[in-house]
Design an enzyme around this catalytic site. Sequence first.
Site, PDB file in Angstrom:
ATOM      1  N   CYS A  75     -44.810  10.713 -26.370  1.00  0.00           N
ATOM      2  CA  CYS A  75     -43.504  11.136 -26.949  1.00  0.00           C
ATOM      3  C   CYS A  75     -42.749   9.962 -27.754  1.00  0.00           C
ATOM      4  CB  CYS A  75     -42.727  11.885 -25.893  1.00  0.00           C
ATOM      5  SG  CYS A  75     -42.674  10.834 -24.907  1.00  0.00           S
TER       6      CYS A  75
ATOM      7  N   GLU B 150     -33.743  13.023 -18.148  1.00  0.00           N
ATOM      8  CA  GLU B 150     -34.370  12.317 -16.883  1.00  0.00           C
ATOM      9  C   GLU B 150     -34.120  11.036 -16.413  1.00  0.00           C
ATOM     10  OE1 GLU B 150     -38.478  14.151 -17.732  1.00  0.00           O
ATOM     11  OE2 GLU B 150     -38.315  16.020 -16.358  1.00  0.00           O
TER      12      GLU B 150
ATOM     13  N   ASN C  42     -50.464  14.223 -21.607  1.00  0.00           N
ATOM     14  CA  ASN C  42     -50.331  13.189 -22.342  1.00  0.00           C
ATOM     15  C   ASN C  42     -50.066  11.672 -20.722  1.00  0.00           C
ATOM     16  OD1 ASN C  42     -47.975  13.768 -22.160  1.00  0.00           O
ATOM     17  ND2 ASN C  42     -47.327  12.740 -23.383  1.00  0.00           N
TER      18      ASN C  42
ATOM     19  N   GLU D 116     -38.211  18.270 -22.508  1.00  0.00           N
ATOM     20  CA  GLU D 116     -38.320  16.724 -22.970  1.00  0.00           C
ATOM     21  C   GLU D 116     -39.501  17.084 -24.197  1.00  0.00           C
ATOM     22  OE1 GLU D 116     -36.773  13.945 -22.803  1.00  0.00           O
ATOM     23  OE2 GLU D 116     -35.734  14.552 -20.656  1.00  0.00           O
TER      24      GLU D 116
HETATM   25  P1  NAD Z   1     -47.607  22.150 -24.492  1.00  0.00           P
HETATM   26  O1  NAD Z   1     -46.438  22.184 -24.905  1.00  0.00           O
HETATM   27  O2  NAD Z   1     -49.443  22.658 -25.075  1.00  0.00           O
HETATM   28  O3  NAD Z   1     -48.101  22.204 -23.361  1.00  0.00           O
HETATM   29  C1  NAD Z   1     -47.479  21.686 -22.191  1.00  0.00           C
HETATM   30  C2  NAD Z   1     -47.140  22.305 -20.550  1.00  0.00           C
HETATM   31  O4  NAD Z   1     -46.538  23.865 -20.947  1.00  0.00           O
HETATM   32  C3  NAD Z   1     -48.371  22.953 -20.933  1.00  0.00           C
HETATM   33  O5  NAD Z   1     -48.290  22.850 -19.308  1.00  0.00           O
HETATM   34  C4  NAD Z   1     -49.154  24.026 -20.898  1.00  0.00           C
HETATM   35  O6  NAD Z   1     -49.836  24.553 -20.253  1.00  0.00           O
HETATM   36  C5  NAD Z   1     -47.400  24.305 -20.798  1.00  0.00           C
HETATM   37  N1  NAD Z   1     -47.039  25.897 -21.815  1.00  0.00           N
HETATM   38  C6  NAD Z   1     -48.209  25.998 -23.015  1.00  0.00           C
HETATM   39  N2  NAD Z   1     -47.142  27.458 -23.435  1.00  0.00           N
HETATM   40  C7  NAD Z   1     -46.539  27.735 -22.241  1.00  0.00           C
HETATM   41  C8  NAD Z   1     -45.030  28.516 -22.540  1.00  0.00           C
HETATM   42  N3  NAD Z   1     -45.455  30.199 -23.438  1.00  0.00           N
HETATM   43  N4  NAD Z   1     -44.375  29.233 -21.388  1.00  0.00           N
HETATM   44  C9  NAD Z   1     -44.981  27.711 -20.275  1.00  0.00           C
HETATM   45  N5  NAD Z   1     -45.424  27.253 -20.986  1.00  0.00           N
HETATM   46  C10 NAD Z   1     -46.507  26.878 -21.195  1.00  0.00           C
HETATM   47  O7  NAD Z   1     -47.833  20.632 -25.519  1.00  0.00           O
HETATM   48  P2  NAD Z   1     -48.610  19.376 -24.942  1.00  0.00           P
HETATM   49  O8  NAD Z   1     -50.003  18.965 -26.027  1.00  0.00           O
HETATM   50  O9  NAD Z   1     -49.351  19.256 -23.566  1.00  0.00           O
HETATM   51  O10 NAD Z   1     -48.215  18.194 -24.876  1.00  0.00           O
HETATM   52  C11 NAD Z   1     -47.890  16.795 -25.667  1.00  0.00           C
HETATM   53  C12 NAD Z   1     -46.664  17.071 -26.326  1.00  0.00           C
HETATM   54  O11 NAD Z   1     -45.450  16.611 -25.267  1.00  0.00           O
HETATM   55  C13 NAD Z   1     -45.880  16.481 -27.693  1.00  0.00           C
HETATM   56  O12 NAD Z   1     -45.394  17.026 -29.016  1.00  0.00           O
HETATM   57  C14 NAD Z   1     -45.217  15.465 -27.064  1.00  0.00           C
HETATM   58  O13 NAD Z   1     -44.118  15.024 -27.381  1.00  0.00           O
HETATM   59  C15 NAD Z   1     -44.492  16.050 -25.238  1.00  0.00           C
HETATM   60  N6  NAD Z   1     -43.980  14.885 -24.964  1.00  0.00           N
HETATM   61  C16 NAD Z   1     -42.256  15.072 -24.552  1.00  0.00           C
HETATM   62  C17 NAD Z   1     -42.459  14.142 -23.939  1.00  0.00           C
HETATM   63  C18 NAD Z   1     -40.655  13.386 -23.475  1.00  0.00           C
HETATM   64  O14 NAD Z   1     -40.288  12.782 -22.649  1.00  0.00           O
HETATM   65  N7  NAD Z   1     -40.145  13.917 -24.617  1.00  0.00           N
HETATM   66  C19 NAD Z   1     -42.710  13.100 -22.933  1.00  0.00           C
HETATM   67  C20 NAD Z   1     -44.143  13.539 -23.013  1.00  0.00           C
HETATM   68  C21 NAD Z   1     -44.837  14.005 -23.891  1.00  0.00           C
END
Ligand code: NAD
Length: 476
Positions: free
Chosen positions: A276, A454, A144, A242
């Site tokens: 998020c 962070e 995102n 996060e």
């Molecule tokens: P996701 O968890 O699907 O993927 C995030 C990253 O993790 C990607 O690079 C993905 O390839 C990797 N990944 C996936 N499975 C993994 C595994 N088993 N082991 C290691 N790495 C793995 O999330 P997304 O769909 O890319 O992002 C959206 C989510 O991120 C939403 O839930 C959002 O709320 C959250 N988010 C949180 C913050 C925060 O600061 N709290 C900020 C932005 C987004």
Amino acid sequence: MLIDGKQVDSMAGKAATITNPATGEAVAEVSMGERADAILALEAAARAFPGWSKADPRERGDLLRRGAETVRDGIEEIARLLTMEQGKPLRFARREVESSAEALDYYAGEGERISGEVVPVSRGSRSLIIRQPLGVAAIISPWNYPADLLAWKLAPALAAGCTVVAKPSSHTPLAATRFVMALAEAGLPSGVLNLIHGSGREVGRELVESPIPRKVSFTGETDTGKWIMERAARTLKRLSLELGGSSPAIVCEDAEIDEAAAACVQRAFSNMGQICISVNRIYVHNSIAEEFTTELVRRTEQLRIGDGLDPEVDLGPIFSEAQREKTEAHIADAQKKGARILFGGRRPEGEKFRRGFFFLPTVLDRMDHSMRMMREETFGPVAPMMSFDTDEEALKLANDSRYGLAAYVFTADMTRAFWFAERLEAGSVGINTTNVIVPKAPFGGWKESGIGRERSRAALREYMEEKHIRIGLRGD
Ligand code: NAD
């Protein structure tokens, strides 16, 4: 990919096509690594660690500042790539890249100010507490905010003296790659910063399970974060997680209605709600609900939707068909349980919307907590509203969530503002604002929204270990 200072393709020759969510057109072919590539990147980072961790903090700071300049020189190109791979309008993409450069500048300075403590523990001895970089850091980021979220991790990691293997989302690797290459061009020694593309299941997993990294810093879904925590336990890695959110906005009876509506529209719909800390649940006092709703809908109607490369546009497409379908499922669930759609609720019509994942920003009222939208993360352009009568009721509703990332309160009464702020279960609380992410303040989640902080000086400590050195003094 960047491994040990060299731009490389994956050893197996795998690649993926990145498509534009506004048009469905191919933007680029990107090399996709596998486990073997991840191992090479981790080994390169481990080799580079002794040199980088011992470098003068000033030298590290100078390199990060030079990196920030290189990123700013390439801002137009990086922002365009970001819009084309992720969908957000170009002016927001530029802002994101600028914020990524700011992260480098900020931690260039903070890294130079790392210090320890001297404690006179008892007569005959003194204790020194020093902070040292903890080793190789694995950084895993989502789609995102592909540039920003990566930058706010790798800048403190590098400034602290860690070496890094970064894995951006395999869906949005382009801006992240240009960002990392800009840093490399600024003169980072080989192996200090490595970039690898690939799936979470394979490459991400290796970063979590390998014994090389001492730390995983992850931003993404709560379920992925839980999986990482379980797996990282096997090597007892330090973690920063996060994760997801479901941020409430409470609009009290004494709120400035126009300002509250403007802030809620901005934070519910910017980046198509794929933030998020999006406003996910709006609780509005019964006495002003009608006036607030009218203003919220009026402002929502004015938002212009289209291809993010068009400078007139406020909202781009949703990132993917899966995200659009999830948004539709949450709206259908709410409607079935009695919610009313006041605006949107469907895909826009017309030729220019035919091929992208477009959706109208959607305002709903008559919500309740049996609905998925009030309990799960929609990650789509929705502003669901529910009314309340007392502050106690609003607080209870706001805290009725497994998440605790951000919360917002709109009121003219500072006593009431503090009453809420001190009782809300969230890492950040915005009073009369929905902008709670600033460089100098810590950002992170309570409850299932995460672990660690962070931004600010707090993020540097996430990449360091403390060490106690005790010195015996004869004749003290
Ligand atoms: P996701 O968890 O699907 O993927 C995030 C990253 O993790 C990607 O690079 C993905 O390839 C990797 N990944 C996936 N499975 C993994 C595994 N088993 N082991 C290691 N790495 C793995 O999330 P997304 O769909 O890319 O992002 C959206 C989510 O991120 C939403 O839930 C959002 O709320 C959250 N988010 C949180 C913050 C925060 O600061 N709290 C900020 C932005 C987004």
